[in-house]
Design a protein around this motif. Structure first.
Motif, short mmCIF file in Angstrom:
data_model
loop_
_atom_site.label_atom_id
_atom_site.label_comp_id
_atom_site.label_asym_id
_atom_site.label_seq_id
_atom_site.Cartn_x
_atom_site.Cartn_y
_atom_site.Cartn_z
N SER A 112 88.79 19.95 29.39
CA SER A 112 88.44 18.55 29.61
C SER A 112 88.47 18.19 31.08
O SER A 112 87.64 17.40 31.55
CB SER A 112 89.38 17.64 28.81
OG SER A 112 90.72 17.82 29.24
N GLY A 113 89.42 18.77 31.83
CA GLY A 113 89.46 18.50 33.27
C GLY A 113 88.24 19.03 33.98
O GLY A 113 87.67 18.36 34.86
N SER A 114 87.79 20.24 33.61
CA SER A 114 86.60 20.81 34.24
C SER A 114 85.36 19.98 33.90
O SER A 114 84.54 19.68 34.78
CB SER A 114 86.42 22.26 33.77
OG SER A 114 87.55 23.05 34.11
N VAL A 115 85.22 19.63 32.63
CA VAL A 115 84.07 18.81 32.22
C VAL A 115 84.11 17.46 32.93
O VAL A 115 83.07 16.94 33.37
CB VAL A 115 84.06 18.64 30.70
CG1 VAL A 115 83.00 17.65 30.27
CG2 VAL A 115 83.83 19.99 30.02
N TYR A 116 85.30 16.88 33.05
CA TYR A 116 85.44 15.58 33.71
C TYR A 116 84.97 15.67 35.16
O TYR A 116 84.24 14.79 35.65
CB TYR A 116 86.89 15.13 33.63
CG TYR A 116 87.15 13.79 34.28
CD1 TYR A 116 87.08 12.61 33.54
CD2 TYR A 116 87.48 13.69 35.63
CE1 TYR A 116 87.31 11.38 34.13
CE2 TYR A 116 87.71 12.47 36.23
CZ TYR A 116 87.63 11.31 35.47
OH TYR A 116 87.87 10.09 36.06
N LEU A 117 85.38 16.74 35.88
CA LEU A 117 85.01 16.84 37.29
C LEU A 117 83.52 17.11 37.45
O LEU A 117 82.89 16.61 38.39
CB LEU A 117 85.83 17.95 37.95
CG LEU A 117 87.31 17.60 38.21
CD1 LEU A 117 88.02 18.78 38.84
CD2 LEU A 117 87.43 16.37 39.10
N LEU A 118 82.94 17.91 36.57
CA LEU A 118 81.49 18.12 36.65
C LEU A 118 80.74 16.82 36.39
O LEU A 118 79.75 16.51 37.06
CB LEU A 118 81.07 19.20 35.66
CG LEU A 118 81.56 20.62 35.95
CD1 LEU A 118 81.10 21.58 34.86
CD2 LEU A 118 81.08 21.09 37.31
N GLY A 119 81.23 16.05 35.42
CA GLY A 119 80.64 14.74 35.18
C GLY A 119 80.86 13.81 36.36
O GLY A 119 79.99 12.98 36.68
N THR A 120 82.00 13.95 37.03
CA THR A 120 82.29 13.13 38.21
C THR A 120 81.29 13.43 39.32
O THR A 120 80.81 12.51 40.02
CB THR A 120 83.72 13.40 38.69
OG1 THR A 120 84.64 12.99 37.67
CG2 THR A 120 84.01 12.64 39.97
N LEU A 121 80.98 14.72 39.52
CA LEU A 121 79.99 15.07 40.54
C LEU A 121 78.63 14.45 40.21
O LEU A 121 77.97 13.87 41.09
CB LEU A 121 79.88 16.60 40.63
CG LEU A 121 78.80 17.13 41.59
CD1 LEU A 121 79.08 16.69 43.01
CD2 LEU A 121 78.74 18.66 41.50
N ALA A 122 78.22 14.56 38.95
CA ALA A 122 76.93 14.01 38.56
C ALA A 122 76.89 12.49 38.73
O ALA A 122 75.92 11.93 39.27
CB ALA A 122 76.62 14.38 37.11
#
Length: 375
Positions: A7-17
């Motif tokens: 979830s942390g990885s997905v959150y950060l990738l979404g944060t970049l987008a």
């Protein structure tokens, strides 16, 4: 731990987008409605990652401040996650296949750590080390960075004390109007039930007794039949009156308390209910009644709509707040707008200054969480 890393990885990738989108759409976000919606979405997203409830709504200036902060902080954090995960993928795919390239076309630098690859043994060993190091970073560092970003989001977008007070006054005003309307509708329902049911029975009893008195001297058999009918009608009137009184305050609460009443509800439910026991102490009568009706309505909704096989009921008291959770393993998709059950629960709870949270993704499970002050 694994779920947190994912979830942390997905959150950060979404944060970049979303940081890129924010930077590109910054002129649009200057409009208050757009900025408010964008900020609310980020707050809900951060609250889900941290597992904390998000309430209140910040003012326009903080919404704009968050857009700028999100670009400044979210872009480097998201880029770090992208580089970390991307190089894991490179190490897992490209480095082990280094030997498959033609000799004159083999890349000499495939590693994130600036290691020049000259033979396939170096490629395999270097790839394994890179996967291990970056995997550890993705396992421990990325979730920490994601939580850091989420905390920053909630801190920047936290409503002020004045905004919370203003919103609270608005909520209490709306809930008071709803409670007054609901109270009036409830009184009308009770009056209608008494008029159409109990009063009609009593009128019939009076007529039967009057006819019996007139026939007392001339036709004893008719008198006996009329008295029997009057007796049956009186019993029916008592049953109807008892049913009306139960809608005002369930007698089982006075007889057995909330614990016993919930046990009776679970026994009558068509879906198996597991109750997690807890020491609730002495509760105000109004809190007990609202808790009883909330759980009864929730179990009814589960039986009618959820297609569930099991329900878990958790009820506990902490810091003078009664917390209720009704969790079913049904198909999910519950929506307050599609029925009156959840709306009725919200009205009852709002009357006591409580809160209701419904989480029901498609496919389930569905969680109804209610918090009611006990003071």
């Amino acid at each position: 731990m694994r779920d947190r890393a994912f979830s942390g990885s997905v959150y950060l990738l979404g944060t970049l987008a979303t940081a890129v989108v924010t930077a590109l759409a910054l002129p649009v976000l200057l409009a208050p409605p757009a900025a408010r919606g964008w900020a609310d979405w980020h707050r809900q997203r951060a609250g889900r990652l941290l597992g904390v409830p998000v309430d209140g709504r910040p003012g326009g200036r903080r919404n704009l401040a968050w857009a700028l902060a999100h670009v400044a902080v979210g872009f480097p954090l998201g880029l770090a996650a992208l580089l970390c995960l991307g190089n894991i993928l490179v190490a897992a795919v490209a480095l082990p296949l280094w030997w498959a390239f033609p000799v004159d076309a083999r890349p000499t630098l495939l590693s994130f750590f600036d290691v020049h690859v000259g033979d396939w043994e170096t490629a395999l060993v270097g790839g394994s080390v890179q996967i291990a190091v970056l995997g550890a970073a993705a396992w421990w560092v990325l979730p920490a960075l994601a939580r850091l970003h989420a905390r920053l989001c909630l801190a920047v977008l936290a409503p002020s004390a004045r905004e919370r007070l203003t919103e609270r006054v608005d909520v209490l005003t709306r809930s008071r109007v709803g409670v007054v309307d609901a109270h009036g509708a409830e009184l009308q329902r009770i009056e209608r039930d008494l008029h159409d049911g109990t009063q009609a029975r009593l009128v019939a009893i009076a007529m039967q007794l009057g006819m019996a008195r007139e026939s007392l001297a001339d036709d004893p058999d008719t008198v006996a039949a009329l008295l029997a009918q009057a007796h049956e009608t009186a019993e029916e009137a008592m049953v109807e009156l008892r049913a009306v009184l139960q809608t005002i305050y369930p007698p089982i609460l006075a007889d057995r308390g909330l614990d016993g009443a919930l046990t009776a509800l679970a026994a009558r439910s068509s879906v198996p209910v597991h109750i997690e026991p807890a020491d609730l102490g002495a509760l105000p009568a109004t809190v007990e009644a609202v808790a009883y009706y909330v759980i009864a309505e929730a179990l009814t909704n589960v039986a009618k709509h959820a297609a569930a096989t099991r329900v878990a009921l958790r009820i506990e008291r902490a810091d003078d707040v009664l917390s209720i959770e009704v969790i079913d393993d049904g198909r999910g998709g519950a929506d307050e707008a599609r029925g009156t059950g959840i709306a009725g629960i919200c009205r009852r709870v709002a009357a006591l200054d409580g809160t209701v949270r419904l989480d029901s993704p498609p496919g389930g499970p569905t969680t109804l969480a209610v918090r009611i002050p006990c003071v």
